[in-house]
Design an enzyme around this catalytic site. Structure first.
Site, short mmCIF file in Angstrom:
data_model
loop_
_atom_site.label_atom_id
_atom_site.label_comp_id
_atom_site.label_asym_id
_atom_site.label_seq_id
_atom_site.Cartn_x
_atom_site.Cartn_y
_atom_site.Cartn_z
N GLY A 174 56.41 47.87 42.96
CA GLY A 174 57.12 46.92 42.09
C GLY A 174 57.14 45.52 42.65
O GLY A 174 56.12 44.94 43.01
N GLY A 175 58.36 44.97 42.71
CA GLY A 175 58.52 43.61 43.20
C GLY A 175 58.02 43.43 44.63
O GLY A 175 57.63 42.32 45.02
N GLY A 409 22.88 27.21 37.99
CA GLY A 409 24.30 26.87 37.99
C GLY A 409 24.90 27.01 39.38
O GLY A 409 25.82 26.27 39.75
N ALA A 410 24.36 27.93 40.17
CA ALA A 410 24.91 28.14 41.50
C ALA A 410 24.69 26.92 42.38
O ALA A 410 25.50 26.62 43.26
CB ALA A 410 24.30 29.39 42.12
#
Ligand code: HXC
Length: 519
Positions: A174-175, A409-410
């Site tokens: 959880g938290g 793009g790299a």
């Protein structure tokens, strides 16, 4: 190193209390139990420089009278909150105690942590969270949930202002895992720490699924599979010692520069081993970590996220005694291609460096982004854009060296001049193009090749022409996209020099509430 000195404090304490005769016995006991989990207080004592820890709120008690909790009250309410020194600098830290109500977080427990977070932020000091907790204390209901909300809000408020490091030191739910997820680094211990939103017992009742804690949220699951853990260690002791080391690369807060250490490694060192590490054939793999280790001061490289997205390598190191963040494509894994996980990993690291005034050095050898349905459907457009975003947004000094390939793009993404690279260097072996020769002639010259008498010979001829034109750094250098083409053996010297020259860089982005980073 001070770290080792402090981590030997247990032996030293034994010596002080019982005299030399008992030391070997104490040491043997310590070694025998090196994997045994020390209690919360012991963990904090290991974190802080010997004798510097000051506890805060040791007498705090919870006020809950439901479910018989009034009979289960322990001073401190299951969490030790403290401040002390790490390598002489103030650090705030808490450690949850699983022996008190499972380390679960109720109102008083939360108030202690939130108060510590406030002090860390107000004093501009790093915060270390040692989590060992089943999450929100069930018996305290909404008061536990409110407590976590207070902590999360402070995690976010502190983000980018003070370094926040989380150690998962037991089964956490959880938290107790959401708060770590909001911090800069999450460290786990192999075989003894676990992270999940809901544990196997709850999963069983909801979905009838049988799963072990290890499989669900063990160290390897998160360090290699999900990437939630940046660091994985063999023992609590090692984890705490390495957290001390990690802090040494970072400033206490975003207004300060990282500590500078004496450098006994020559700044003029001109190694000639580079050719032995990086094969001339761009398709041959090599371990870029060998390159990193050759470039940085001594053994200063501290790798982060080493088990996840191994096609990119990130970590801190020192050059000329100053902290740097290294981002390097790793030809040893998937030929160093960028994909979803590699983009997320590098983007996160770059943003951490930028937040804490750590210059970024990128070593580029990348064939492009990984094509394919799995990547496209997994959201590579957004995830790849995160890396682009991180480089564009970073205002710390950004330096890069293209070692071999920088395609498509790299090329743009990996700290190019176009995304704000301050100094862009390349070796003579650099190849910068939209794509490799084979792919390019397939697209551009398909008809010409089909019409040729000898199609294979034509293809080779066209590939040669393409390679001569593009597969070198000349065009990029002539357009000023590269600042210099350097010989490999000059790389360390040049980087150290340029880092020095860029030290006073001051770039401001337009004021805004926040940018809208891809998710
Ligand atoms: C109160 C808790 C507790 C909790 C554990 N204990 N979790 N008490 N509230 N959340 C108690 C147990 O009752 C037990 O008490 C003792 O701690 C040790 O727990 P065990 O289950 O025996 O330990 P272990 O087998 O090691 O398992 C650890 C565990 C498991 C996997 C963490 O305890 C578990 O699944 N707990 C519940 C986790 C959970 O769902 N928490 C709420 C999350 S919601 P005794 O007296 O028997 O020794 C949340 C809200 C924020 O945190 C979410 C934000 C997004």
């Amino acid at each position: 190193m001070a770290t080792e000195a402090t981590n030997n404090a247990e032996e030293t304490a034994a010596q002080a209390q019982t005299g030399p005769a008992a030391v070997s016995e104490a040491r043997a006991e310590v070694q025998k139990n090196s994997r045994r989990i020390p209690v919360a207080r012991r963990r904090l004592e290991l974190l802080f420089d010997s004798g510097t820890m000051e506890e805060i709120g040791a007498e705090v008690l919870h006020q809950c009278h439901d479910f018989g909790l009034e009979k289960k009250r322990a001073p401190g309410d299951g969490v030790i909150t403290a401040c002390g020194l790490v390598d002489g600098r103030p650090v705030y830290a808490f450690a949850q105690d699983k022996t008190v109500l499972g380390g679960s977080l109720g109102e008083a427990h939360a108030m202690k942590i939130a108060r510590l977070q406030d002090l860390a932020l107000k004093t501009g000091s790093p915060m270390v969270a040692i989590n060992d907790s089943g999450g929100a204390r069930i018996q305290e209901g909404v008061q536990s949930l409110a407590g976590y909300g207070e902590i999360f809000r402070r995690n976010v408020k502190s983000s980018g202002v003070i370094p926040q490091i989380s150690l998962i030191a037991g089964p956490c739910a959880g938290g107790a895992v959401y708060s770590p997820a909001l911090t800069d680094f999450v460290a786990m211990v192999d075989g003894t720490s676990y992270m999940f939103l809901t544990g196997p017992k709850v999963i069983k009742t909801v979905t009838f699924e049988d799963i072990t804690v290890e499989e669900l949220g063990g160290g390897r699951t998160h360090a290699a599979g999900t990437g939630v853990a940046n660091l994985l260690f063999e023992s609590d002791r090692e984890a705490i010692s390495q957290i001390r080391r990690l802090l040494s690369y970072l400033p206490s807060n975003n207004k300060e520069m990282p500590p500078v250490v004496d450098c006994d490694d020559s700044l003029q060192r001109m190694d000639t081993d580079f050719h032995g590490i990086v094969p001339a054939d761009p398709r041959k793999p090599y371990d870029v970590r060998d390159m990193v280790n050759l470039l940085v001061d001594g053994d200063s490289f501290f790798e982060v996220h080493s088990n996840w997205a191994q096609n990119v390598v990130v970590g801190f190191a020192r050059m000329g005694g100053h902290s740097v963040g290294l981002v390097a494509n790793q030809p040893l894994h998937l030929a160093g291609v960028l994909d979803i996980d590699a983009s997320r990993k590098a983007a996160r690291f770059i943003r951490t460096c930028n937040a804490f005034n750590v210059p970024i050095v990128s070593l580029v050898d990348v064939p492009g982004f990984l094509p394919g349905k799995a990547q496209e459907h997994g959201g590579v457009i957004d995830h790849g854009a995160k890396l682009l975003w991180a480089y564009c947004e970073a205002t710390v000094p950004k330096l890069s060296v293209i070692l071999r390939k920088a395609y498509g793009g790299a090329y743009i993404v990996m700290s190019s001049k176009h995304v704000g690279g301050d100094i862009n260097l390349a070796w003579p072996s650099a190849e910068i193009a939209v794509m490799g020769a084979a792919g390019a002639v397939e697209v551009l010259n398909r008809r010409e090749i089909a019409a040729a008498e000898d199609a294979d010979a034509k293809k080779e001829e066209l590939k040669d022409a393409y390679e001569t034109k593009f597969l070198n750094p000349d065009l990029a250098a002539s357009r000023g996209y590269l600042d210099a083409v350097i010989e490999p053996h000059e790389t360390r010297r040049k980087l150290v020099r340029f880092l020095e020259l860029l030290r006073n860089k001051d770039e401001q982005l337009p004021e805004k509430r926040n940018g809208n980073m891809p998710t």
